[in-house]
Design an enzyme around this catalytic site. Structure first.
Site, PDB file in Angstrom:
ATOM      1  N   CYS A  78      48.620  90.052  26.771  1.00 40.54           N
ATOM      2  CA  CYS A  78      49.611  91.088  26.477  1.00 40.54           C
ATOM      3  C   CYS A  78      49.915  91.143  24.971  1.00 40.54           C
ATOM      4  O   CYS A  78      49.043  91.537  24.209  1.00 40.54           O
ATOM      5  CB  CYS A  78      50.850  90.867  27.335  1.00 40.54           C
ATOM      6  SG  CYS A  78      51.749  92.394  27.607  1.00 40.54           S
ATOM      7  N   HIS A 169      49.673  89.439  32.534  1.00 38.64           N
ATOM      8  CA  HIS A 169      50.298  88.115  32.386  1.00 38.64           C
ATOM      9  C   HIS A 169      49.790  87.118  33.422  1.00 38.64           C
ATOM     10  O   HIS A 169      50.384  87.006  34.500  1.00 38.64           O
ATOM     11  CB  HIS A 169      51.814  88.255  32.534  1.00 38.64           C
ATOM     12  CG  HIS A 169      52.468  88.900  31.375  1.00 38.64           C
ATOM     13  ND1 HIS A 169      53.136  88.197  30.399  1.00 38.64           N
ATOM     14  CD2 HIS A 169      52.536  90.190  31.019  1.00 38.64           C
ATOM     15  CE1 HIS A 169      53.593  89.029  29.494  1.00 38.64           C
ATOM     16  NE2 HIS A 169      53.252  90.251  29.845  1.00 38.64           N
ATOM     17  N   GLU A 171      50.108  84.054  33.576  1.00 40.44           N
ATOM     18  CA  GLU A 171      51.006  82.902  33.770  1.00 40.44           C
ATOM     19  C   GLU A 171      52.120  83.201  34.771  1.00 40.44           C
ATOM     20  O   GLU A 171      52.871  82.325  35.146  1.00 40.44           O
ATOM     21  CB  GLU A 171      51.594  82.474  32.415  1.00 40.44           C
ATOM     22  CG  GLU A 171      52.709  83.342  31.851  1.00 40.44           C
ATOM     23  CD  GLU A 171      52.285  84.716  31.314  1.00 40.44           C
ATOM     24  OE1 GLU A 171      51.112  85.093  31.443  1.00 40.44           O
ATOM     25  OE2 GLU A 171      53.169  85.424  30.788  1.00 40.44           O
TER      26      GLU A 171
HETATM   27  N1  LIG Z   1      54.677  91.866  27.862  1.00 41.65           N
HETATM   28  C1  LIG Z   1      54.235  91.982  26.638  1.00 41.65           C
HETATM   29  O1  LIG Z   1      53.726  91.036  26.023  1.00 41.65           O
HETATM   30  C2  LIG Z   1      54.496  93.309  26.000  1.00 41.65           C
HETATM   31  C3  LIG Z   1      53.851  93.493  24.657  1.00 41.65           C
HETATM   32  C4  LIG Z   1      54.726  94.332  23.789  1.00 41.65           C
HETATM   33  N2  LIG Z   1      54.837  95.658  24.308  1.00 41.65           N
HETATM   34  C5  LIG Z   1      54.213  94.334  22.360  1.00 41.65           C
HETATM   35  O2  LIG Z   1      53.870  95.334  21.835  1.00 41.65           O
HETATM   36  O3  LIG Z   1      54.188  93.303  21.756  1.00 41.65           O
END
Ligand SMILES: NC(=O)CC[C@H](N)C(=O)O
Length: 192
Positions: A78, A169, A171
């Site tokens: 992410c 994610h 985790e």
């Molecule tokens: N759950 C996340 O890690 C979101 C990432 C977040 N939208 C970002 O731009 O960093």
């Protein structure tokens, strides 16, 4: 096998648990010296802009970039996937810029737009429970970056040599198959 978790912000403890349930040791990374102890590193989800500020603040951005370029296996999830990308759509900022990927931030909407879907991930499984939270996706890849998963016509996981990135994610569920895949990448790399 010692796998670091970048612990500036975001989902740290959950990754520690996932790494340890794959039989590897985890190391919390908060300072430059910590980078010398590890065989691989996880860059967790959270907020990429906040992580970047903290990376700059403690002077970790360049040392971490060098380590990854010199072969330290890295897994960005992410926000971590955004840190690894060489380009961020609509922004002049690049963070680590080590993967041949173009990231689109918040591609799946705002915080409320979190969802879980079963995903096929090449080399991992056909039914991975992927949790997306304000997730980015990868707009395009180049060089030897390989798309290993797509959802709804967009790229959501990429492998490039010793680097791995996922929009979701891993985790947040008890399914350790993707983390296990990364642990295997780390082992392969260490036996070279
Ligand atoms: N759950 C996340 O890690 C979101 C990432 C977040 N939208 C970002 O731009 O960093």
């Amino acid at each position: 096998m010692k796998i670091g978790v970048l612990a500036l912000q975001g989902a740290v403890q959950e990754h520690v648990r996932a790494i340890e349930s794959c039989g590897a040791e985890s190391v919390i990374i908060k300072r430059i010296e910590h980078l010398d102890e590890i065989d691989g590193i996880v860059l967790p989800g959270g907020e990429s802009t906040a992580m970047r500020k903290l990376l700059d603040h403690i002077g970790l951005l360049e040392p971490l970039r060098k380590k990854i370029i010199n072969g330290l296996p890295a897994f960005g999830t992410c926000a971590g996937m955004i840190l690894l990308a060489k380009e961020i759509q609509g922004s002049d900022t690049v963070h680590l810029g080590v993967m041949d990927t173009v990231a689109e931030r918040n591609a799946y909407g705002r915080q409320v737009d979190s969802f879980e879907v079963p995903l096929a991930i090449k080399g991992v499984c056909d039914d991975y429970p992927a949790v997306f939270i304000r997730a980015p996706y990868i707009e395009s890849v180049s060089g030897d970056a390989e798309v290993i998963s797509e959802y709804d016509g967009h790229i959501v996981a990429v492998r490039q040599r010793h680097m791995l990135a996922a929009s979701f994610h891993p985790e947040l569920t008890d399914d350790t198959r993707l983390m296990n895949y990364f642990v295997e990448m780390v082992k392969e790399n260490s036996s070279k």
